[in-house]
Design an enzyme around this catalytic site. Structure first.
Site, short mmCIF file in Angstrom:
data_model
loop_
_atom_site.label_atom_id
_atom_site.label_comp_id
_atom_site.label_asym_id
_atom_site.label_seq_id
_atom_site.Cartn_x
_atom_site.Cartn_y
_atom_site.Cartn_z
N THR A 81 10.04 -4.69 7.58
CA THR A 81 11.04 -5.43 8.37
C THR A 81 12.42 -4.96 7.92
O THR A 81 12.80 -5.16 6.76
CB THR A 81 10.86 -6.94 8.14
OG1 THR A 81 9.53 -7.28 8.52
CG2 THR A 81 11.87 -7.74 8.94
N PHE A 120 3.75 -7.93 12.99
CA PHE A 120 3.84 -9.37 13.27
C PHE A 120 2.66 -10.15 12.68
O PHE A 120 2.48 -11.32 12.99
CB PHE A 120 3.91 -9.62 14.78
CG PHE A 120 5.14 -9.00 15.41
CD1 PHE A 120 6.35 -9.67 15.38
CD2 PHE A 120 5.09 -7.75 15.99
CE1 PHE A 120 7.50 -9.10 15.93
CE2 PHE A 120 6.23 -7.17 16.55
CZ PHE A 120 7.44 -7.85 16.52
N LEU A 121 1.85 -9.50 11.84
CA LEU A 121 0.67 -10.22 11.32
C LEU A 121 1.09 -11.43 10.51
O LEU A 121 2.16 -11.45 9.92
CB LEU A 121 -0.21 -9.29 10.48
CG LEU A 121 0.34 -8.69 9.17
CD1 LEU A 121 0.33 -9.67 8.03
CD2 LEU A 121 -0.47 -7.47 8.81
N GLU A 150 -0.03 -13.76 7.34
CA GLU A 150 -0.94 -13.86 6.21
C GLU A 150 -1.88 -15.03 6.47
O GLU A 150 -1.50 -16.05 7.02
CB GLU A 150 -0.16 -14.08 4.91
CG GLU A 150 0.54 -12.81 4.46
CD GLU A 150 1.40 -13.00 3.21
OE1 GLU A 150 1.20 -13.98 2.47
OE2 GLU A 150 2.29 -12.15 3.00
N LYS A 171 11.84 -7.96 15.51
CA LYS A 171 11.12 -8.57 14.37
C LYS A 171 11.94 -9.71 13.74
O LYS A 171 11.43 -10.80 13.49
CB LYS A 171 10.81 -7.49 13.34
CG LYS A 171 10.20 -7.99 12.05
CD LYS A 171 8.85 -8.65 12.24
CE LYS A 171 8.43 -9.41 10.99
NZ LYS A 171 7.15 -10.07 11.11
N CYS A 202 8.45 -13.82 4.09
CA CYS A 202 9.14 -13.31 5.29
C CYS A 202 10.26 -14.21 5.80
O CYS A 202 11.41 -13.79 5.85
CB CYS A 202 8.12 -13.06 6.40
SG CYS A 202 7.01 -11.71 5.99
N1 LIG Z 1 3.65 -10.14 4.18
C1 LIG Z 1 3.75 -10.38 5.47
O1 LIG Z 1 3.19 -11.34 6.00
C2 LIG Z 1 4.57 -9.47 6.37
C3 LIG Z 1 4.40 -9.54 7.75
C4 LIG Z 1 5.14 -8.69 8.56
C5 LIG Z 1 6.05 -7.81 7.99
N2 LIG Z 1 6.22 -7.79 6.63
C6 LIG Z 1 7.16 -6.81 6.08
O2 LIG Z 1 6.40 -5.70 5.59
C7 LIG Z 1 7.02 -5.15 4.43
C8 LIG Z 1 6.04 -5.16 3.27
O3 LIG Z 1 5.70 -6.49 2.98
P1 LIG Z 1 4.47 -6.87 2.04
O4 LIG Z 1 4.34 -8.35 2.10
O5 LIG Z 1 3.29 -6.02 2.37
O6 LIG Z 1 5.06 -6.43 0.61
P2 LIG Z 1 4.27 -6.29 -0.75
O7 LIG Z 1 5.26 -6.55 -1.81
O8 LIG Z 1 3.02 -7.10 -0.71
O9 LIG Z 1 3.82 -4.75 -0.79
C9 LIG Z 1 4.69 -3.68 -0.96
C10 LIG Z 1 3.99 -2.58 -1.74
O10 LIG Z 1 4.85 -1.43 -1.79
C11 LIG Z 1 4.66 -0.81 -3.05
N3 LIG Z 1 5.76 0.10 -3.33
C12 LIG Z 1 7.02 -0.17 -3.74
N4 LIG Z 1 7.72 0.98 -3.86
C13 LIG Z 1 6.90 1.98 -3.52
C14 LIG Z 1 7.03 3.39 -3.44
N5 LIG Z 1 8.17 4.00 -3.74
N6 LIG Z 1 5.97 4.13 -3.06
C15 LIG Z 1 4.80 3.53 -2.76
N7 LIG Z 1 4.61 2.21 -2.81
C16 LIG Z 1 5.64 1.44 -3.18
C17 LIG Z 1 4.55 -1.99 -4.01
O11 LIG Z 1 3.95 -1.60 -5.24
C18 LIG Z 1 3.69 -2.95 -3.19
O12 LIG Z 1 2.31 -2.76 -3.45
C19 LIG Z 1 8.28 -6.00 4.19
O13 LIG Z 1 9.37 -5.39 4.82
C20 LIG Z 1 7.94 -7.30 4.88
O14 LIG Z 1 9.09 -8.00 5.29
C21 LIG Z 1 5.49 -8.58 5.82
#
Ligand SMILES: NC(=O)c1ccc[n+]([C@@H]2O[C@H](COP(=O)([O-])OP(=O)(O)OC[C@H]3O[C@@H](n4cnc5c(N)ncnc54)[C@H](O)[C@@H]3O)[C@@H](O)[C@H]2O)c1
Length: 434
Positions: A121, A150-151, A153, A205, A261
């Site tokens: 995002t 848009f999933l 959790e 988003k 989020c």
């Molecule tokens: N969690 C949700 O429900 C959700 C839903 C929609 C969108 N998003 C968006 O998606 C994105 C990720 O969210 P998330 O909840 O999966 O985050 P998260 O923190 O669970 O996962 C992020 C991962 O990226 C890894 N990482 C960090 N730097 C890195 C690098 N240089 N190379 C490789 N890996 C690296 C971390 O170790 C971690 O495992 C965010 O922008 C969030 O806003 C999240």
């Protein structure tokens, strides 16, 4: 197709697994060696209903693998998804250091056309920044598209496999064709694939999450009015939700929104608006209402005990920011725990999935119970912070026997007020007559 997903957290792991499930060869990349070792050994790192089965099946079928070595995968894939963190940076704007750091690294690694897909995002204009970061070191052909996720959790697999819509912000036909091919199995029932310019896609988003956060804050304000005016927020919710223009979903009042989020995305959109010289008044109010609502249950607890919580022991059901996840980022339960401890009370908590994450954060500051009923032993009252299904129809006799007094503070309005009162409980919930 051959796909890399960089960042293997909640979004990356679901994305990678679901793409593998539809027959693609997927490699998930993460910098966290411990996480990658676990995943590579077939141990899932997050709790997400239905995910483990797909995860194990696709590892077995050799369609899903894990590595820390981005350089080793770039040549073998056609598309590289970025599912990297975008946490609040200084002042609350989205911090793009992970996304742009990886983009710059990719610029050094690319040697042929790749499609870079941003699933994180990110604020409007990030696709341009990603393009520029790659182009610093790579002069060949590549495309960058915005594909916000848009999933939700807790139902992430279903949401990913059957999305309400897929949003693709793209600037080339080649990118559109690759994305359409990849997503075709997910939209067979006609769910729309919305092709748009990348700026609109990036903003979509934030607009979606902010709108949903706004619904929650709105209902929390209605609940505040109900408490002052003797109305019942459940009735008002049904009354307005039956209007199709409003809709039934996302109208529950409670103890404020949390998670990884909504808080950060609302904050980031406010900051983006400020930077664009626009004062986004509604969103500022949404944020302020939420910050206050997170303290509302503790205010009620304090009122009940005439402001003195010293020596009180509370059983707390629910730690995750919502049911069916182990995610505790910005969980309202953590605010409640913090305040109760400051007031001199003690807390024994139970959550079906989130206890190890809270233990890692709080250690021995609170006690963890093995079951929801064990948490009650000797407690002065039960508090409910997360609406897990197993808390919805509990054994009230057991609760009554285990507590020193029959008092329940319910931040999620799980039970009927009249029923609890008829069983002799003092039942304090949100926005309903006591
Ligand atoms: N969690 C949700 O429900 C959700 C839903 C929609 C969108 N998003 C968006 O998606 C994105 C990720 O969210 P998330 O909840 O999966 O985050 P998260 O923190 O669970 O996962 C992020 C991962 O990226 C890894 N990482 C960090 N730097 C890195 C690098 N240089 N190379 C490789 N890996 C690296 C971390 O170790 C971690 O495992 C965010 O922008 C969030 O806003 C999240």
């Amino acid at each position: 197709m051959r796909v890399a997903v960089v960042g293997t957290g909640y979004v990356g792991l679901v994305t990678g697994t679901c793409f593998a499930e539809t027959g693609n060869k997927v490699v998930c990349v993460d910098i966290d060696q411990t996480k990658v070792d676990k995943l590579a050994a077939g141990q899932i790192t997050i709790y997400e209903p239905g995910l483990e089965k797909l995860f194990l099946r696709n590892i077995k079928e050799e369609r899903l693998r894990f590595t820390t070595d981005l350089a080793s995968v770039v040549d073998e894939v056609e598309m590289i998804f970025l599912a990297l963190p975008t946490p609040p940076g200084a002042g609350g704007a989205a911090d793009l250091k992970y996304v742009l750091g990886v983009a710059e690294e990719l610029g050094k690694l690319l040697s042929s056309y790749k499609l870079i897909v941003n699933k994180s995002t990110v604020p409007v204009g990030t696709a341009d920044k990603v393009r520029a970061a790659i182009a610093k070191n790579y002069k060949g052909e590549f495309d960058v598209v915005s594909n916000p996720e848009f999933l939700r959790e807790g139902v992430a697999v279903d949401d990913f496999m059957k999305p309400d819509r897929v949003v693709i912000g793209r600037n080339s036909v080649r990118a559109r064709n690759l994305m359409s091919e990849l997503y075709a199995p997910f939209v067979r029932q006609g769910n729309p694939v919305l092709l748009m310019d990348e700026r609109s896609s990036e903003l979509t988003k934030y607009a979606a999450n902010s709108f949903l956060a706004m619904k929650i804050s709105f209902m929390n304000e209605i609940a505040q009015l109900c408490e002052r005016m003797g109305a019942d927020v459940d009735m008002v919710r049904r009354g307005i939700g039956s209007d199709e223009r409003i809709g039934k979903r996302f109208l529950f009042s409670g103890i404020g929104y949390g998670g990884s989020c909504f808080p950060k995305d609302v904050q980031a959109l406010i900051k983006s608006a400020d930077a664009a010289d626009y004062d986004f008044k509604i969103l500022k109010a949404v944020e302020a209402v939420n910050a206050k609502q997170k303290h509302h249950l503790v205010e009620k607890i304090k009122t009940h005990y005439q402001g003195d919580l010293r020596g009180k022991q509370f059983a707390l059901w629910g730690l995750a920011f919502k049911p069916n996840t182990d995610d505790i980022r910005e969980a309202p339960a953590l605010v409640i725990i913090d305040e109760l401890l400051k007031e001199g009370a003690s807390v024994t908590a139970y959550d079906p999935e989130a206890m190890s994450a809270v233990h890692a954060q709080l250690g021995t500051k609170i006690t963890f119970a093995q079951s929801q009923y064990q948490a009650l032993e000797g407690a002065d009252a039960l508090l409910i912070a997360t609406e897990w299904s197993e808390f919805r129809t509990p054994d009230f006799e057991h609760i009554g026997r285990a507590l020193t007094t029959k008092v329940i503070f319910d931040g999620r309005n799980l039970f009927e007020v009249a029923k609890l009162q008829s069983m002799g409980y003092q039942y304090i919930s949100i926005g309903r007559p006591q």
